[in-house]
Design a protein around this motif. Structure first.
Motif, PDB file in Angstrom:
ATOM      1  N   UNK A  10      -3.174   4.508  16.472  1.00 29.24           N
ATOM      2  CA  UNK A  10      -2.760   3.697  15.326  1.00 29.24           C
ATOM      3  C   UNK A  10      -3.550   2.386  15.300  1.00 29.24           C
ATOM      4  N   UNK A  11      -3.676   1.746  16.448  1.00 30.27           N
ATOM      5  CA  UNK A  11      -4.434   0.489  16.521  1.00 30.27           C
ATOM      6  C   UNK A  11      -5.901   0.713  16.150  1.00 30.27           C
ATOM      7  N   UNK A  12      -6.439   1.838  16.609  1.00 27.81           N
ATOM      8  CA  UNK A  12      -7.830   2.173  16.290  1.00 27.81           C
ATOM      9  C   UNK A  12      -8.003   2.380  14.778  1.00 27.81           C
ATOM     10  N   UNK A  13      -7.107   3.158  14.174  1.00 28.70           N
ATOM     11  CA  UNK A  13      -7.170   3.406  12.730  1.00 28.70           C
ATOM     12  C   UNK A  13      -6.949   2.122  11.938  1.00 28.70           C
ATOM     13  N   UNK A  14      -6.011   1.316  12.389  1.00 30.01           N
ATOM     14  CA  UNK A  14      -5.725   0.036  11.734  1.00 30.01           C
ATOM     15  C   UNK A  14      -6.946  -0.875  11.778  1.00 30.01           C
ATOM     16  N   UNK A  15      -7.605  -0.937  12.930  1.00 26.75           N
ATOM     17  CA  UNK A  15      -8.815  -1.754  13.064  1.00 26.75           C
ATOM     18  C   UNK A  15      -9.932  -1.268  12.163  1.00 26.75           C
ATOM     19  N   UNK A  16     -10.085   0.051  12.060  1.00 27.40           N
ATOM     20  CA  UNK A  16     -11.119   0.619  11.195  1.00 27.40           C
ATOM     21  C   UNK A  16     -10.837   0.298   9.737  1.00 27.40           C
ATOM     22  N   UNK A  39      -8.626   3.206   2.458  1.00 31.22           N
ATOM     23  CA  UNK A  39      -7.379   3.836   2.014  1.00 31.22           C
ATOM     24  C   UNK A  39      -7.140   5.141   2.770  1.00 31.22           C
ATOM     25  N   UNK A  40      -8.193   5.884   3.039  1.00 30.25           N
ATOM     26  CA  UNK A  40      -8.086   7.121   3.814  1.00 30.25           C
ATOM     27  C   UNK A  40      -7.505   6.835   5.202  1.00 30.25           C
ATOM     28  N   UNK A  41      -8.044   5.816   5.894  1.00 29.76           N
ATOM     29  CA  UNK A  41      -7.541   5.469   7.221  1.00 29.76           C
ATOM     30  C   UNK A  41      -6.101   4.971   7.149  1.00 29.76           C
ATOM     31  N   UNK A  42      -5.804   4.226   6.107  1.00 36.86           N
ATOM     32  CA  UNK A  42      -4.448   3.734   5.913  1.00 36.86           C
ATOM     33  C   UNK A  42      -3.468   4.898   5.776  1.00 36.86           C
ATOM     34  N   UNK A  71      -2.701   6.531   9.053  1.00 41.18           N
ATOM     35  CA  UNK A  71      -1.715   5.763   9.818  1.00 41.18           C
ATOM     36  C   UNK A  71      -0.303   6.112   9.353  1.00 41.18           C
ATOM     37  N   UNK A  72      -0.115   6.152   8.035  1.00 40.08           N
ATOM     38  CA  UNK A  72       1.220   6.380   7.483  1.00 40.08           C
ATOM     39  C   UNK A  72       1.697   7.824   7.629  1.00 40.08           C
ATOM     40  N   UNK A  96       0.817  -1.207   0.000  1.00 36.91           N
ATOM     41  CA  UNK A  96       0.000   0.000   0.000  1.00 36.91           C
ATOM     42  C   UNK A  96       0.852   1.259   0.000  1.00 36.91           C
ATOM     43  N   UNK A  97       2.071   1.192   0.529  1.00 38.66           N
ATOM     44  CA  UNK A  97       2.933   2.359   0.568  1.00 38.66           C
ATOM     45  C   UNK A  97       3.406   2.761  -0.828  1.00 38.66           C
TER      46      UNK A  97
END
Length: 179
Positions: free
Chosen positions: A80-86, A64-67, A70-71, A9-10
């Protein structure tokens, strides 16, 4: 996993159906199509299940927005864990929706394969769950390859995603063997 050739994804946003990086002229010239959710691989694909496909694509783009948050935002570990889970939940929902609604039409449906690529790469790279990523990618790839009644237009759109699944599987299995 340094030095790996796997797509991640990066690597930036890609038009998974065509394998080409999106350009600003693509985005600007086709804004109306994107707003309606009926743009895949540079072609209008109303015959490929537009209403059901649109929901899956919207979920992928939201994930993709949440990803990217995170980045780019360097959130606290808890955030980060919350965003990753979402993001994972959205990609899983997109994948499940595409499997339920579109793979029933064709196991090599381009939008289903696109959802599978995004979901498995996210599992491998962000969630750090290679076993699950390999399992899902292998199942999807094997089923898509076994589908003998793929319409030609759909086959042309599905081929790049099938190649991405295959290439990632080869890379991931090689990485798995070296561990």
């Amino acid at each position: 996993m340094a030095g790996s050739e796997c797509l991640s994804p990066q690597d930036g946003w890609m038009d998974v159906a065509s394998g080409a990086a999106a350009t600003s002229s693509h985005r600007e010239g086709d804004r109306g199509h994107l707003q309606r959710g009926d743009w895949v691989g540079g072609e209008l694909c109303a015959t490929l299940g537009y209403p059901r496909r649109g929901a899956s694509l919207r979920l992928q783009f939201e994930a993709e927005f949440y990803h990217h948050l995170i980045l780019m935002a360097s959130p606290s570990e808890e955030r980060r864990k919350e965003l990753l889970g979402t993001a994972e939940a959205l990609l899983e929902e997109s994948f499940t929706l595409a499997r339920t609604e579109l793979a029933g039409l064709c196991l090599a449906h381009p939008t289903f394969l696109s959802a599978a690529v995004r979901y498995t790469v996210f599992l491998y790279e962000m969630v750090n769950d290679p076993k699950r990523a390999i399992e899902v990618a292998k199942e999807v790839f094997d089923n898509a390859i076994s589908d003998k009644e793929i319409p030609e237009a759909m086959y042309q759109l599905a081929t790049p995603s099938m190649q991405l699944l295959r290439d990632n599987l080869l890379c991931w299995l090689k990485d798995d063997d070296s561990d």
